[in-house]
Write an enzyme that holds these catalytic residues in place. Structure first.
Site, short mmCIF file in Angstrom:
data_model
loop_
_atom_site.label_atom_id
_atom_site.label_comp_id
_atom_site.label_asym_id
_atom_site.label_seq_id
_atom_site.Cartn_x
_atom_site.Cartn_y
_atom_site.Cartn_z
N HIS A 1 0.68 -1.21 0.06
CA HIS A 1 -0.07 -0.06 0.02
C HIS A 1 0.94 1.22 -0.08
O HIS A 1 1.92 1.38 0.90
CB HIS A 1 -1.00 -0.09 1.16
CG HIS A 1 -0.30 0.05 2.31
ND1 HIS A 1 0.09 1.40 3.08
CD2 HIS A 1 0.37 -0.93 3.48
CE1 HIS A 1 0.72 1.03 4.20
NE2 HIS A 1 0.94 -0.24 4.40
N HIS B 1 12.57 -1.94 -12.35
CA HIS B 1 12.17 -3.34 -12.05
C HIS B 1 12.33 -3.98 -10.82
O HIS B 1 13.04 -3.97 -9.97
CB HIS B 1 13.43 -4.15 -13.13
CG HIS B 1 13.15 -5.53 -13.20
ND1 HIS B 1 14.11 -6.23 -14.12
CD2 HIS B 1 12.25 -6.58 -12.66
CE1 HIS B 1 13.67 -7.53 -13.73
NE2 HIS B 1 12.26 -7.75 -13.18
C1 LIG Z 1 24.19 -7.33 -6.48
C2 LIG Z 1 24.38 -7.52 -8.00
C3 LIG Z 1 23.91 -6.51 -8.77
C4 LIG Z 1 25.84 -7.66 -8.17
O1 LIG Z 1 26.45 -8.02 -9.38
P1 LIG Z 1 27.77 -7.85 -9.78
O2 LIG Z 1 28.28 -6.53 -9.67
O3 LIG Z 1 28.11 -8.58 -11.06
O4 LIG Z 1 28.70 -8.57 -8.62
P2 LIG Z 1 29.50 -10.03 -8.46
O5 LIG Z 1 28.78 -11.00 -9.14
O6 LIG Z 1 30.92 -9.61 -9.28
O7 LIG Z 1 29.96 -10.13 -7.12
C5 LIG Z 1 30.58 -8.89 -6.47
C6 LIG Z 1 30.71 -9.50 -4.91
O8 LIG Z 1 29.29 -9.15 -4.30
C7 LIG Z 1 28.58 -10.19 -3.66
N1 LIG Z 1 27.51 -10.49 -4.23
C8 LIG Z 1 26.91 -10.33 -5.43
N2 LIG Z 1 25.50 -10.23 -5.32
C9 LIG Z 1 25.03 -10.23 -3.91
C10 LIG Z 1 23.80 -10.56 -3.53
N3 LIG Z 1 22.69 -10.49 -4.27
N4 LIG Z 1 24.07 -10.60 -2.14
C11 LIG Z 1 25.14 -10.57 -1.42
N5 LIG Z 1 26.22 -10.69 -1.76
C12 LIG Z 1 26.31 -10.44 -3.46
C13 LIG Z 1 29.79 -11.56 -4.26
O9 LIG Z 1 29.38 -12.50 -3.52
C14 LIG Z 1 30.91 -10.71 -4.56
O10 LIG Z 1 31.53 -10.55 -3.29
P3 LIG Z 1 33.05 -10.87 -3.20
O11 LIG Z 1 33.53 -9.71 -3.88
O12 LIG Z 1 33.23 -10.67 -1.39
O13 LIG Z 1 33.38 -12.02 -3.68
C15 LIG Z 1 23.93 -8.86 -8.31
O14 LIG Z 1 24.71 -9.98 -7.71
C16 LIG Z 1 22.59 -8.99 -8.15
O15 LIG Z 1 22.26 -9.52 -6.83
N6 LIG Z 1 21.64 -8.54 -8.88
C17 LIG Z 1 20.22 -8.95 -8.92
C18 LIG Z 1 19.98 -9.69 -10.02
C19 LIG Z 1 18.10 -9.91 -10.30
O16 LIG Z 1 17.65 -10.04 -9.20
N7 LIG Z 1 17.79 -9.79 -11.29
C20 LIG Z 1 16.41 -9.85 -11.59
C21 LIG Z 1 16.39 -10.65 -12.98
S1 LIG Z 1 14.83 -11.13 -13.37
#
Ligand SMILES: CC(C)(COP(=O)(O)OP(=O)(O)OC[C@H]1O[C@@H](n2cnc3c(N)ncnc32)[C@H](O)[C@@H]1OP(=O)(O)O)[C@@H](O)C(=O)NCCC(=O)NCCS
Length: 207
Positions: free
Chosen positions: A133, A142
């Site tokens: 709400h 998104h």
């Molecule tokens: C947060 C996010 C944007 C980071 O992406 P990125 O920049 O490519 O990050 P990386 O995969 O290189 O990870 C970098 C660090 O963040 C951490 N990390 C990444 N995503 C995380 C998450 N969701 N929660 C906690 N830690 C996360 C990784 O473990 C890594 O840690 P480290 O440096 O200690 O090893 C991505 O992981 C994420 O959660 N995106 C959301 C995706 C989503 O929901 N999409 C919808 C599609 S329908």
């Protein structure tokens, strides 16, 4: 039944097409700019042309939809094409009568938008997510699958609220911010920052 032109033929488009079909839309054509896609089908819908073909159909007055998952690309395409944008709500979603949905916005299967919520243009309220709400969700956002916005949350333009995350009541998520998948957000997030974890903290960028 109203016809619909869909721009985009990737994975996100498959879910948009499902929402369109379930809500009784007749898809008059899918358009995909990637080489070799014209002539193929996507879940039984014909890909009939590319971006130029899409623009060429807009004079017909048929409503259109940008089915591209990337927020920046979706907003850019929407701003460049002089289309009449549709609003799509999957038959299994719930949108309260007092909620407002913008144009170019889709509410996917199982999602819920509660009373008083205001959702902007070209927003994705994805599978089984919820917007509670009095939330205000700006253009091009998104809300990813399973994400939950508690009451009174504000989300700025182009932000991504990641899959399965929870945003606590009255929190503000800044424009173009990213909430990581599975995060629990209890503090306001400034624009363009990425926050992850439980409780969510700013993700440090290593240099
Ligand atoms: C947060 C996010 C944007 C980071 O992406 P990125 O920049 O490519 O990050 P990386 O995969 O290189 O990870 C970098 C660090 O963040 C951490 N990390 C990444 N995503 C995380 C998450 N969701 N929660 C906690 N830690 C996360 C990784 O473990 C890594 O840690 P480290 O440096 O200690 O090893 C991505 O992981 C994420 O959660 N995106 C959301 C995706 C989503 O929901 N999409 C919808 C599609 S329908």
């Amino acid at each position: 039944m109203k016809q619909l032109l869909v721009l985009g033929g990737g994975g996100h488009a498959r879910v948009v097409l499902d929402a369109a079909r379930s809500s009784g839309r007749i898809v008059a054509g899918v358009f995909d700019d990637r080489p070799g896609r014209t002539g193929q089908t996507i879940d039984g819908f014909a890909i009939v042309g590319d971006y130029a073909g899409f623009l060429g159909k807009l004079h017909t007055g048929i409503e259109a939809f940008v089915a591209v998952g990337a927020n920046d690309v979706r907003l850019r395409l929407a701003s460049e094409a002089p289309a009449q944008w549709a609003t799509l709500v999957h038959a299994s979603a719930y949108v309260a009568p007092s909620a407002v949905l913008g144009v170019g916005t889709v509410v996917m299967a199982g999602a819920v938008v509660q009373p008083g919520a205001v959702v902007g243009d070209h927003v994705v309220v994805n599978t089984c997510s919820s917007v509670d709400h009095d939330c205000v969700v700006a253009d091009g956002v998104h809300i990813a699958p399973g994400a939950r916005l508690c009451g009174g949350v504000h989300v700025g333009d182009g932000a991504l609220v990641g899959a399965g995350s929870v945003v606590l009541p009255n929190i503000r998520v800044g424009a173009w911010a990213v909430v990581g998948a599975g995060a629990m957000v209890r503090d306001d997030i400034p624009p363009a920052e990425t926050w992850v974890g439980m409780p969510a903290k700013r993700r440090q960028v290593s240099t």
